[in-house]
Design a protein around this motif. Structure first.
Motif, mmCIF file in Angstrom:
data_model
loop_
_atom_site.group_PDB
_atom_site.id
_atom_site.type_symbol
_atom_site.label_atom_id
_atom_site.label_comp_id
_atom_site.label_asym_id
_atom_site.label_seq_id
_atom_site.Cartn_x
_atom_site.Cartn_y
_atom_site.Cartn_z
ATOM 1 N N ARG A 94 -17.582 79.266 -27.046
ATOM 2 C CA ARG A 94 -17.306 79.559 -28.468
ATOM 3 C C ARG A 94 -16.649 80.921 -28.662
ATOM 4 N NH1 ARG A 94 -23.090 80.013 -28.611
ATOM 5 N NH2 ARG A 94 -23.218 77.906 -29.432
ATOM 6 N N ASP A 99 -8.668 78.308 -30.806
ATOM 7 C CA ASP A 99 -8.017 77.209 -31.512
ATOM 8 C C ASP A 99 -8.822 75.946 -31.232
ATOM 9 O OD1 ASP A 99 -6.434 75.116 -32.433
ATOM 10 O OD2 ASP A 99 -4.565 75.985 -31.686
ATOM 11 N N GLU A 100 -9.495 75.424 -32.263
ATOM 12 C CA GLU A 100 -10.398 74.286 -32.065
ATOM 13 C C GLU A 100 -9.693 73.035 -31.559
ATOM 14 O OE1 GLU A 100 -12.472 73.962 -35.817
ATOM 15 O OE2 GLU A 100 -14.045 75.306 -35.074
ATOM 16 N N LYS A 101 -8.397 72.902 -31.813
ATOM 17 C CA LYS A 101 -7.663 71.727 -31.325
ATOM 18 C C LYS A 101 -7.521 71.768 -29.801
ATOM 19 C CE LYS A 101 -4.340 72.715 -33.898
ATOM 20 N NZ LYS A 101 -3.224 73.056 -34.718
ATOM 21 N N ASN A 167 -12.320 67.029 -29.654
ATOM 22 C CA ASN A 167 -12.252 68.460 -29.900
ATOM 23 C C ASN A 167 -13.522 68.899 -30.619
ATOM 24 O OD1 ASN A 167 -11.845 68.547 -32.811
ATOM 25 N ND2 ASN A 167 -9.709 68.006 -32.463
ATOM 26 N N ARG A 169 -14.123 70.468 -33.288
ATOM 27 C CA ARG A 169 -14.179 70.202 -34.735
ATOM 28 C C ARG A 169 -14.681 68.779 -34.983
ATOM 29 N NH1 ARG A 169 -8.703 70.969 -37.188
ATOM 30 N NH2 ARG A 169 -9.180 73.146 -36.781
ATOM 31 N N THR A 170 -14.193 67.826 -34.214
ATOM 32 C CA THR A 170 -14.645 66.440 -34.346
ATOM 33 C C THR A 170 -16.115 66.314 -33.973
ATOM 34 O OG1 THR A 170 -12.430 65.565 -33.987
ATOM 35 C CG2 THR A 170 -14.268 64.073 -33.527
ATOM 36 N N ARG A 172 -18.409 68.574 -34.315
ATOM 37 C CA ARG A 172 -19.175 69.087 -35.451
ATOM 38 C C ARG A 172 -19.236 68.082 -36.601
ATOM 39 N NH1 ARG A 172 -16.051 73.622 -35.300
ATOM 40 N NH2 ARG A 172 -16.844 75.109 -33.809
ATOM 41 N N LYS A 173 -18.113 67.453 -36.896
ATOM 42 C CA LYS A 173 -18.060 66.499 -38.005
ATOM 43 C C LYS A 173 -18.946 65.276 -37.721
ATOM 44 C CE LYS A 173 -16.801 64.750 -41.879
ATOM 45 N NZ LYS A 173 -17.355 65.250 -43.126
#
Length: 188
Positions: A94, A99-101, A167, A169-170, A172-173
């Protein structure tokens, strides 16, 4: 009581290949396989559902039905809300992933055996950390994911293992979707 589980399908809707329409998949999982609270996130095969029974069995059945209904071979890896919470809490990269992508978690169908890191084509700005059944990879700012040789090399070192990446971000979602599904309560 059954609990919502995340199911990650490998290799669907990549470009024009292996097309699986999410609305049809949701209907199939609910109507034919008896899953409840079925939700999908994005087109890349992120499913949150309450399976009718054992998540391992459901993941295998889901893979078989996707093959039969859509003609797409897609192994499925699953994680519980607790599993995804642990993945996010452990996040070893972290502080460097800007860049989260370009930062992915590779979910494996079983614990990862010791890798020969020296044999992997790790670019100078890439980082890789193995933690149980997950492989965290920061693809760095200079090369990007598509130019990296790491995924193919990992596949060679881990033959027969199902691995699918998302990734951060995904991840986390999907964890949020699991949390919401858990909070709403499973149907009886």
């Amino acid at each position: 009581m059954d609990h919502p589980t995340a199911f990650f399908l490998r290799g669907i809707n990549v470009g024009a290949n292996n097309r699986v329409p999410m609305a049809e998949l949701r209907a199939l999982l609910a109507e034919k396989l008896g899953a409840q609270q079925v939700k999908t996130y994005l087109q890349s095969g992120n499913v949150v559902a309450v399976p009718p029974g054992d998540p391992d069995d459901f993941a295998k059945t889901m893979s078989q039905v996707i093959d039969m209904e859509f003609g797409v071979h897609s192994p499925v890896v699953h994680r519980t809300r607790e599993d995804l919470s642990a993945v996010l809490a452990a996040d070893p990269l972290r502080d460097i992933a800007t860049d989260e992508k370009l930062y992915q978690v590779h979910f494996c169908d079983r614990p990862v055996p010791e890798l020969n890191l020296a044999a992997l084509p790790i670019h100078e700005d890439e980082r890789i950390v193995v933690n149980g059944s997950e492989i965290y990879i920061w693809y760095g700012s200079n090369k990007g994911i598509h130019a990296s040789k790491l995924p193919a090399a990992l596949g060679k070192q881990l033959p027969g293992m199902t691995i699918t990446a998302r990734n951060i971000r995904t991840v986390r979602k999907v964890a949020e979707l699991l949390e919401a599904a858990e909070s709403s309560g499973s149907p009886s």
